[in-house]
Design an enzyme around this catalytic site. Sequence first.
Site, mmCIF file in Angstrom:
data_model
loop_
_atom_site.group_PDB
_atom_site.id
_atom_site.type_symbol
_atom_site.label_atom_id
_atom_site.label_comp_id
_atom_site.label_asym_id
_atom_site.label_seq_id
_atom_site.Cartn_x
_atom_site.Cartn_y
_atom_site.Cartn_z
ATOM 1 N N GLU A 12 0.903 4.032 1.193
ATOM 2 C CA GLU A 12 0.328 4.921 2.206
ATOM 3 C C GLU A 12 1.158 6.199 2.244
ATOM 4 O O GLU A 12 2.381 6.152 2.302
ATOM 5 C CB GLU A 12 0.364 4.262 3.590
ATOM 6 C CG GLU A 12 -0.365 2.916 3.694
ATOM 7 C CD GLU A 12 -1.889 3.049 3.721
ATOM 8 O OE1 GLU A 12 -2.394 4.187 3.681
ATOM 9 O OE2 GLU A 12 -2.561 2.003 3.759
ATOM 10 N N GLU A 34 -9.099 -1.314 13.967
ATOM 11 C CA GLU A 34 -9.499 -2.328 12.985
ATOM 12 C C GLU A 34 -8.373 -3.322 12.710
ATOM 13 O O GLU A 34 -7.241 -2.925 12.489
ATOM 14 C CB GLU A 34 -9.865 -1.595 11.684
ATOM 15 C CG GLU A 34 -10.252 -2.505 10.551
ATOM 16 C CD GLU A 34 -10.034 -1.849 9.191
ATOM 17 O OE1 GLU A 34 -10.338 -0.651 9.033
ATOM 18 O OE2 GLU A 34 -9.533 -2.557 8.293
ATOM 19 N N ARG A 81 -0.919 -6.033 12.497
ATOM 20 C CA ARG A 81 -1.918 -5.382 13.363
ATOM 21 C C ARG A 81 -2.431 -6.334 14.432
ATOM 22 O O ARG A 81 -2.696 -5.916 15.562
ATOM 23 C CB ARG A 81 -3.109 -4.905 12.534
ATOM 24 C CG ARG A 81 -2.782 -3.625 11.848
ATOM 25 C CD ARG A 81 -3.990 -2.723 11.768
ATOM 26 N NE ARG A 81 -3.679 -1.660 10.824
ATOM 27 C CZ ARG A 81 -4.577 -0.982 10.151
ATOM 28 N NH1 ARG A 81 -5.855 -1.259 10.291
ATOM 29 N NH2 ARG A 81 -4.202 -0.023 9.340
ATOM 30 N N SER A 111 -11.198 -6.476 7.666
ATOM 31 C CA SER A 111 -12.428 -6.064 7.006
ATOM 32 C C SER A 111 -12.871 -7.194 6.097
ATOM 33 O O SER A 111 -12.051 -7.911 5.525
ATOM 34 C CB SER A 111 -12.276 -4.713 6.310
ATOM 35 O OG SER A 111 -11.587 -4.865 5.137
ATOM 36 N N ARG A 137 -0.216 2.799 12.658
ATOM 37 C CA ARG A 137 -0.795 1.502 12.267
ATOM 38 C C ARG A 137 -0.759 1.210 10.774
ATOM 39 O O ARG A 137 -1.377 0.254 10.312
ATOM 40 C CB ARG A 137 -2.217 1.402 12.785
ATOM 41 C CG ARG A 137 -3.137 2.461 12.246
ATOM 42 C CD ARG A 137 -4.496 2.288 12.857
ATOM 43 N NE ARG A 137 -5.453 3.116 12.168
ATOM 44 C CZ ARG A 137 -6.734 2.858 12.093
ATOM 45 N NH1 ARG A 137 -7.221 1.789 12.645
ATOM 46 N NH2 ARG A 137 -7.553 3.657 11.469
ATOM 47 N N HIS A 138 -0.056 2.050 10.007
ATOM 48 C CA HIS A 138 0.015 1.810 8.562
ATOM 49 C C HIS A 138 1.435 1.521 8.117
ATOM 50 O O HIS A 138 2.360 2.279 8.427
ATOM 51 C CB HIS A 138 -0.508 3.022 7.792
ATOM 52 C CG HIS A 138 -1.991 3.179 7.883
ATOM 53 N ND1 HIS A 138 -2.585 4.016 8.786
ATOM 54 C CD2 HIS A 138 -2.989 2.571 7.207
ATOM 55 C CE1 HIS A 138 -3.903 3.931 8.650
ATOM 56 N NE2 HIS A 138 -4.178 3.055 7.712
ATOM 57 N N ARG A 150 0.856 -1.195 0.000
ATOM 58 C CA ARG A 150 0.000 0.000 0.000
ATOM 59 C C ARG A 150 0.889 1.241 0.000
ATOM 60 O O ARG A 150 1.720 1.403 0.910
ATOM 61 C CB ARG A 150 -0.871 0.053 1.257
ATOM 62 C CG ARG A 150 -1.749 -1.162 1.481
ATOM 63 C CD ARG A 150 -3.118 -0.984 0.844
ATOM 64 N NE ARG A 150 -3.837 -2.243 0.840
ATOM 65 C CZ ARG A 150 -4.905 -2.511 1.591
ATOM 66 N NH1 ARG A 150 -5.377 -1.589 2.399
ATOM 67 N NH2 ARG A 150 -5.509 -3.676 1.496
#
Length: 461
Positions: free
Chosen positions: A235, A384, A435, A387, A241-242, A233
Site C-alpha cells: 500500500e 469494509e 479491521r 469482500s 485502515r491500510h 500489500r
Amino acid sequence: ASLDPAAVAAAAAGAAVRVRVRGAAQAVRAVGRRVAFLVLRQGAATVQCVVAGGGMARFAAGLSRESVVDVAGVVSLPREPVRGTTQQLVEIHVEKLHCISRAVPNLPISVDDAARSEEDVARAKAAGEQLVHVGQDKRLDYRVIDLRTAANQAIFRVQCQVENMFRQVLLSEGFVGIHTPKLIGGSSEGGAAVFKLDYNGQPACLAQSPQLHKQMAVCGGFERVFEVGPVFRAEGSDTHRHLCEFVGLDVEMVLRDHYSEVCDVVDRLFVAMFDHLNKNCARELEAIHRQYPFKPLKYLETTLRLDYDQGIRMLQEAGVHVDPMGDLNTEAEKKLGELVRDKYDTEFYMLCRYPSAVRPFYTMPCSDDPRYSCSFDVFVRGEEIISGAQRVHDPELLAAQAQARGIDVRTIAAYVDSFRYGAPPHGGFGVGLERVVMLFCGLGNIRKTSLFPRDPRRLAP
Ligand code: 4AD
C-alpha cells in the site's frame, strides 16, 4: 495478578493464604520509611502489595517501574478499595521480595501515560494540569511498553477470540484449515500493490491474498477450506485502515446453486462471533472502552443484505453524487453506513451484486446481466471488512477476464489450468482480522489492532 479464586475466597473468609506472584512493578509508593505500596501487574490484572519493614520497604521504594519482581506473602482484603477495576479485590502483605529483572530508571514512555484516554488528557488540559500525552508514533516506537496497558492487553485478547471463533464456527461447518504459499509468481489480486522479490533468479512476490491457491485447494477436492495467515500489500498511502502486512481470514467453498450460500456462511459466522465477544469478552471490551470509548456495535440476528443498486439509490436520494457503475469511495461507504443504520438499525450489513468492472478478474459475472457480478462486500460501521464472490471456474472466461484487466496470463497459467481438470462452481470471501477488531471496537485506527504494525512508513519494531 492471576490469583486462584479459591485462595481469594479463603482469604476473604479470614484464612492466612500464602501466595507467590511474579509481575511487573507498575507503581511504587513509599509511605514514611517503613512501608511501601507496590502495584504488581500480570497481563491485564494488577494487585496491590504492602511491603512493611525498613529494609524491604526501602528496597521496594527503590524499584524502577516495570521491573519484574517476585513477591511471596499473605493475601488479605485491603482496608480501602483500590483504584481501577482490573485491580484484584485483595492485597498481598509481602514477606519476601526479589527483583528478577530491573527496568531502566527512565522509561521512554510510561504505562500510565500510554494508558490515558483522550478524555482524561482533555480534562486535565482544561483544568490547567500537565499530563503527558503519548502520541501514536511514540507508542509504536516503544510498543513493548505500550502493549502493557489494560486496553492493549484487552484488544489482543479480543483479537484472539475473533480468530478462535472464525476457526471454531468453520470447523463445525465442515471446513478444513489450509496453508497456502506466501511466495508466489505474480499478483493474486491484480493491481500494483505487490512486494516484488527475486526467487532464485525468477521474479516473484509476496502473496497479496491466498485467493488463487485457496481456489485451487477447493478444486483439489477439499470442497470447503479456510485459512488464517499473513497477507502482504504494498500500500502506498498511509490511511487509518491500510496495513502493508495484515492477517487474512479466508474462506473458499463449493457452491450448490448460488453465491448467496457464501453470504449465509458470513452471516452465521459473524453473528456468532459478535454474540461471543459481547457475552464472553465483556471485561476486555470494558477495558478497551475505558481508554477508547465506543458504542456497542448494532447488528441484526439475520444480517441485512442490500443490492448495490439499492445502496446507490439510497445515496442518490440523500444527495450524494455516485457513479452507479463505479466503486464507492470511502466517504460514500461511510455515508451509506449511516443511512443503513438509520433505516434498518444495523451497523453490520452486506452489499451484493457489485458492478463487474470494479471487481477482480476472477469474479463471476451475473448470468442475467454480466455488467453486474456475483459478489459482495460486508461493512461494519460504514467501513469494509470483507469482500467475497463466486469465482469464474471456466478457464477460457477466466483467462479472458484476466487479459481484459491487463494481467499477463502467463504469470497465472498454473491457476487458470487448474480449472481444466474438472472444477466445481465455488466462491468465498476474505476478511482482515485487524479491521474486524478495529471496527467492532470503534477504534478508528488499524495500527491499534496490529501487534507490531507494518504501514508504509514502519518496519520496526
Ligand atoms: O478486499 P480484498 O482485497 O479482497 C481479497 O483479498 C479477496 N481475495 C477476498 C475474496 O475472497 N474475494 O481484501 C479482503 C479484506 C478486506 O475486506 C479488508 O478487511 C482486508 O482484507 N484488507 C486489509 N486490511 C488491512 N490492510 C490492508 N491494506 C487491507 N486490504 C484489505
